[in-house]
Design a protein around this motif. Structure first.
Motif, PDB file in Angstrom:
ATOM      1  N   SER A  34       0.836  -1.191   0.000  1.00 18.99           N
ATOM      2  CA  SER A  34       0.000   0.000   0.000  1.00 18.99           C
ATOM      3  C   SER A  34       0.880   1.252   0.000  1.00 18.99           C
ATOM      4  CB  SER A  34      -0.879  -0.055   1.259  1.00 18.99           C
ATOM      5  OG  SER A  34      -1.656   1.109   1.350  1.00 18.99           O
ATOM      6  N   TRP A  35       0.800   2.031  -1.063  1.00 16.77           N
ATOM      7  CA  TRP A  35       1.530   3.303  -1.170  1.00 16.77           C
ATOM      8  C   TRP A  35       3.010   3.130  -0.799  1.00 16.77           C
ATOM      9  CZ3 TRP A  35      -1.494   5.087  -4.413  1.00 16.77           C
ATOM     10  CH2 TRP A  35      -2.874   5.032  -4.248  1.00 16.77           C
ATOM     11  N   TRP A  36       3.505   3.872   0.170  1.00 17.02           N
ATOM     12  CA  TRP A  36       4.946   3.843   0.480  1.00 17.02           C
ATOM     13  C   TRP A  36       5.383   2.603   1.260  1.00 17.02           C
ATOM     14  CZ3 TRP A  36       8.373   6.996  -1.695  1.00 17.02           C
ATOM     15  CH2 TRP A  36       7.990   8.268  -2.115  1.00 17.02           C
ATOM     16  N   GLU A  37       4.405   1.904   1.832  1.00 16.69           N
ATOM     17  CA  GLU A  37       4.704   0.833   2.794  1.00 16.69           C
ATOM     18  C   GLU A  37       5.866  -0.098   2.386  1.00 16.69           C
ATOM     19  OE1 GLU A  37       1.325  -1.898   4.642  1.00 16.69           O
ATOM     20  OE2 GLU A  37       2.028  -2.567   2.675  1.00 16.69           O
ATOM     21  N   PRO A  38       5.882  -0.643   1.156  1.00 20.13           N
ATOM     22  CA  PRO A  38       6.979  -1.576   0.846  1.00 20.13           C
ATOM     23  C   PRO A  38       8.335  -0.893   0.629  1.00 20.13           C
ATOM     24  CG  PRO A  38       5.477  -1.410  -1.027  1.00 20.13           C
ATOM     25  CD  PRO A  38       4.882  -0.567   0.069  1.00 20.13           C
ATOM     26  N   LEU A  39       8.376   0.435   0.712  1.00 15.11           N
ATOM     27  CA  LEU A  39       9.628   1.151   0.424  1.00 15.11           C
ATOM     28  C   LEU A  39      10.267   1.716   1.687  1.00 15.11           C
ATOM     29  CD1 LEU A  39       8.386   3.061  -2.779  1.00 15.11           C
ATOM     30  CD2 LEU A  39       9.656   0.902  -2.659  1.00 15.11           C
ATOM     31  N   SER A  40       9.872   1.210   2.858  1.00 18.25           N
ATOM     32  CA  SER A  40      10.302   1.850   4.114  1.00 18.25           C
ATOM     33  C   SER A  40      11.823   1.824   4.293  1.00 18.25           C
ATOM     34  CB  SER A  40       9.590   1.229   5.315  1.00 18.25           C
ATOM     35  OG  SER A  40       9.838  -0.146   5.326  1.00 18.25           O
ATOM     36  N   ALA A  41      12.503   0.860   3.642  1.00 21.02           N
ATOM     37  CA  ALA A  41      13.970   0.808   3.770  1.00 21.02           C
ATOM     38  C   ALA A  41      14.638   2.019   3.121  1.00 21.02           C
ATOM     39  CB  ALA A  41      14.498  -0.484   3.147  1.00 21.02           C
ATOM     40  N   LEU A  42      13.911   2.734   2.273  1.00 21.08           N
ATOM     41  CA  LEU A  42      14.512   3.865   1.544  1.00 21.08           C
ATOM     42  C   LEU A  42      13.968   5.212   2.018  1.00 21.08           C
ATOM     43  CD1 LEU A  42      14.467   2.314  -2.063  1.00 21.08           C
ATOM     44  CD2 LEU A  42      16.489   2.831  -0.698  1.00 21.08           C
ATOM     45  N   LYS A  43      13.432   5.239   3.249  1.00 18.71           N
ATOM     46  CA  LYS A  43      12.892   6.504   3.787  1.00 18.71           C
ATOM     47  C   LYS A  43      13.898   7.636   3.652  1.00 18.71           C
ATOM     48  CE  LYS A  43       9.237   5.720   7.050  1.00 18.71           C
ATOM     49  NZ  LYS A  43       8.748   5.721   8.405  1.00 18.71           N
ATOM     50  N   GLY A  44      13.419   8.774   3.215  1.00 18.39           N
ATOM     51  CA  GLY A  44      14.272   9.963   3.138  1.00 18.39           C
ATOM     52  C   GLY A  44      15.180  10.019   1.924  1.00 18.39           C
ATOM     53  N   GLU A  45      15.105   8.989   1.053  1.00 19.51           N
ATOM     54  CA  GLU A  45      16.068   8.921  -0.054  1.00 19.51           C
ATOM     55  C   GLU A  45      15.474   9.178  -1.431  1.00 19.51           C
ATOM     56  OE1 GLU A  45      18.652   5.513   0.010  1.00 19.51           O
ATOM     57  OE2 GLU A  45      18.500   5.397   2.199  1.00 19.51           O
ATOM     58  N   PHE A  46      14.173   9.478  -1.500  1.00 20.80           N
ATOM     59  CA  PHE A  46      13.547   9.588  -2.820  1.00 20.80           C
ATOM     60  C   PHE A  46      13.707  10.965  -3.445  1.00 20.80           C
ATOM     61  CE2 PHE A  46      11.827   5.634  -1.529  1.00 20.80           C
ATOM     62  CZ  PHE A  46      11.620   4.947  -2.709  1.00 20.80           C
ATOM     63  N   SER A  47      14.107  10.961  -4.735  1.00 19.67           N
ATOM     64  CA  SER A  47      14.168  12.207  -5.502  1.00 19.67           C
ATOM     65  C   SER A  47      12.765  12.687  -5.839  1.00 19.67           C
ATOM     66  CB  SER A  47      14.917  11.985  -6.823  1.00 19.67           C
ATOM     67  OG  SER A  47      16.220  11.551  -6.586  1.00 19.67           O
ATOM     68  N   GLY A  48      11.862  11.728  -6.077  1.00 20.10           N
ATOM     69  CA  GLY A  48      10.514  12.131  -6.463  1.00 20.10           C
ATOM     70  C   GLY A  48       9.496  11.029  -6.317  1.00 20.10           C
ATOM     71  N   MET A  49       8.241  11.438  -6.253  1.00 20.56           N
ATOM     72  CA  MET A  49       7.105  10.541  -6.194  1.00 20.56           C
ATOM     73  C   MET A  49       6.057  10.994  -7.194  1.00 20.56           C
ATOM     74  SD  MET A  49       3.801  10.408  -3.968  1.00 20.56           S
ATOM     75  CE  MET A  49       3.290  11.557  -5.186  1.00 20.56           C
ATOM     76  N   VAL A  50       5.579  10.061  -8.019  1.00 22.77           N
ATOM     77  CA  VAL A  50       4.512  10.382  -8.968  1.00 22.77           C
ATOM     78  C   VAL A  50       3.388   9.386  -8.722  1.00 22.77           C
ATOM     79  CG1 VAL A  50       3.905  10.694 -11.397  1.00 22.77           C
ATOM     80  CG2 VAL A  50       6.253  11.132 -10.642  1.00 22.77           C
ATOM     81  N   SER A  51       2.138   9.850  -8.757  1.00 19.54           N
ATOM     82  CA  SER A  51       1.018   8.932  -8.567  1.00 19.54           C
ATOM     83  C   SER A  51      -0.226   9.421  -9.298  1.00 19.54           C
ATOM     84  CB  SER A  51       0.706   8.779  -7.073  1.00 19.54           C
ATOM     85  OG  SER A  51      -0.335   7.835  -6.896  1.00 19.54           O
TER      86      SER A  51
END
Ligand code: GLN
Length: 304
Positions: free
Chosen positions: A191-208
């Motif tokens: 669900s949304w960011w949930e599976p990406l928790s290992a990369l918290k704070g590291e994203f250049s961008g989010m598109v949805s």
């Protein structure tokens, strides 16, 4: 639809089928252009031979399905309003031919602009230099269209495509494979960011392109949409904003400072989305953009 072994029909048989299908389309208030688009896809005909009707003289035409199956699906187009893209199993989107099934929303032309907005956000004067590389997320990827567009545009970035539906992820993965983006796009169920928790704070961008239609409005959409497209991809709760509110709340902890937050929304949601972004407190430089029809359709913001 799954492509089976190639089937052979005569040009004359297909010509007769086409004439009937065009007459049906007109009688059912469906654009007759759909018939030729379908034949381009399933019979590999070109526009000129359709226009000149020269395919009629071909002794053999190879098709992806039998004429009987085509006719059966066409009857579903007429009587059940099955979208023609689900019959062909593909849709054009940006420069890609994207496979679709009824497990995914058919990517819309207006959604193509999200990629242009991502590019503009990543390259405007004052944009953080890391924006065209690093990690980007496509949350609720469906067919994978947005992830593919991002991967193509930002060749140095890694794209994380997330969907709750395993069936959708399978289609998205197949699309990435067929278009040779397997190495650049990573797929995650959740669900949304949930599976990406290992990369918290590291994203250049989010598109949805999240579900944003108010529950009560879903039933009023065209029958093609409401009877055949996945409601998980459409229904945004009571006021349509449930998922957008979540994306506004959770994204700041995943984005780098200067990172891009970019979504598609529905006509009439621009003011409230802008206010919600402002109130959240972690965003700056908030912009609402119109689509080609002049309707407020996209929101962009940056992580402070
Ligand atoms: N644009 C789609 C429609 O018109 C809805 C997509 C969505 O909810 N994200 O049906």
């Amino acid at each position: 639809m799954a492509k089976k072994q190639l089937q052979v029909v005569s040009g004359l048989q297909l010509w007769r089928w086409r004439n009937q299908a065009i007459a049906d389309a007109i009688a059912y208030n469906i654009s007759p252009v759909e018939v030729d688009w379908l034949l381009l896809e399933v019979a590999g005909l070109d526009r000129l031979s359709l226009r000149l009707e020269s395919f009629k003289e071909q002794p053999e035409i190879q098709m992806a399905l039998t004429l009987e199956d085509l006719e059966q699906l066409w009857q579903r187009r007429l009587n059940e309003r099955l979208p023609v893209q689900y019959i062909a199993g593909v849709t054009p989107w940006r420069k890609f031919k994207i496979a679709v099934s009824n497990a995914v929303l058919i990517p819309r032309p207006e959604t193509e602009s999200l990629i242009d907005l991502a590019v503009a956000a990543a390259t405007h004067r004052g944009a953080a230099p890391f924006l065209n590389s690093g990690h980007w997320a496509d949350l609720g990827t469906g067919s994978g269209a947005i992830a593919l567009g991002l991967a193509d545009t930002f060749p140095k970035a890694t794209i994380h495509a997330v969907d709750y539906s395993l069936e959708a992820l399978k289609i998205a993965r197949d699309n990435a494979h067929n278009l040779s983006f397997d190495n650049q796009i990573k797929f995650h169920q959740g669900s949304w960011w949930e599976p990406l928790s290992a990369l918290k704070g590291e994203f250049s961008g989010m598109v949805s392109n999240p579900p944003y239609i108010p529950t009560n409005t879903v039933a009023t959409l065209q029958p093609e949409v409401v009877k055949h497209e996945p409601h998980l991809a459409l229904d945004g709760g009571l006021d349509g904003l449930d998922c957008i509110r979540q994306l506004i709340e959770i994204s700041p902890s995943y984005l780098r400072p200067g990172g891009v937050w970019l979504i598609e929304m529905m006509a009439g949601q621009g003011d409230i989305v802008q206010t919600l972004l402002q109130k959240q407190g972690s965003y700056c430089n908030i912009q609402i953009h119109a689509d080609l029809a002049g309707i407020d359709r996209f929101a962009v913001a940056y992580r402070k």
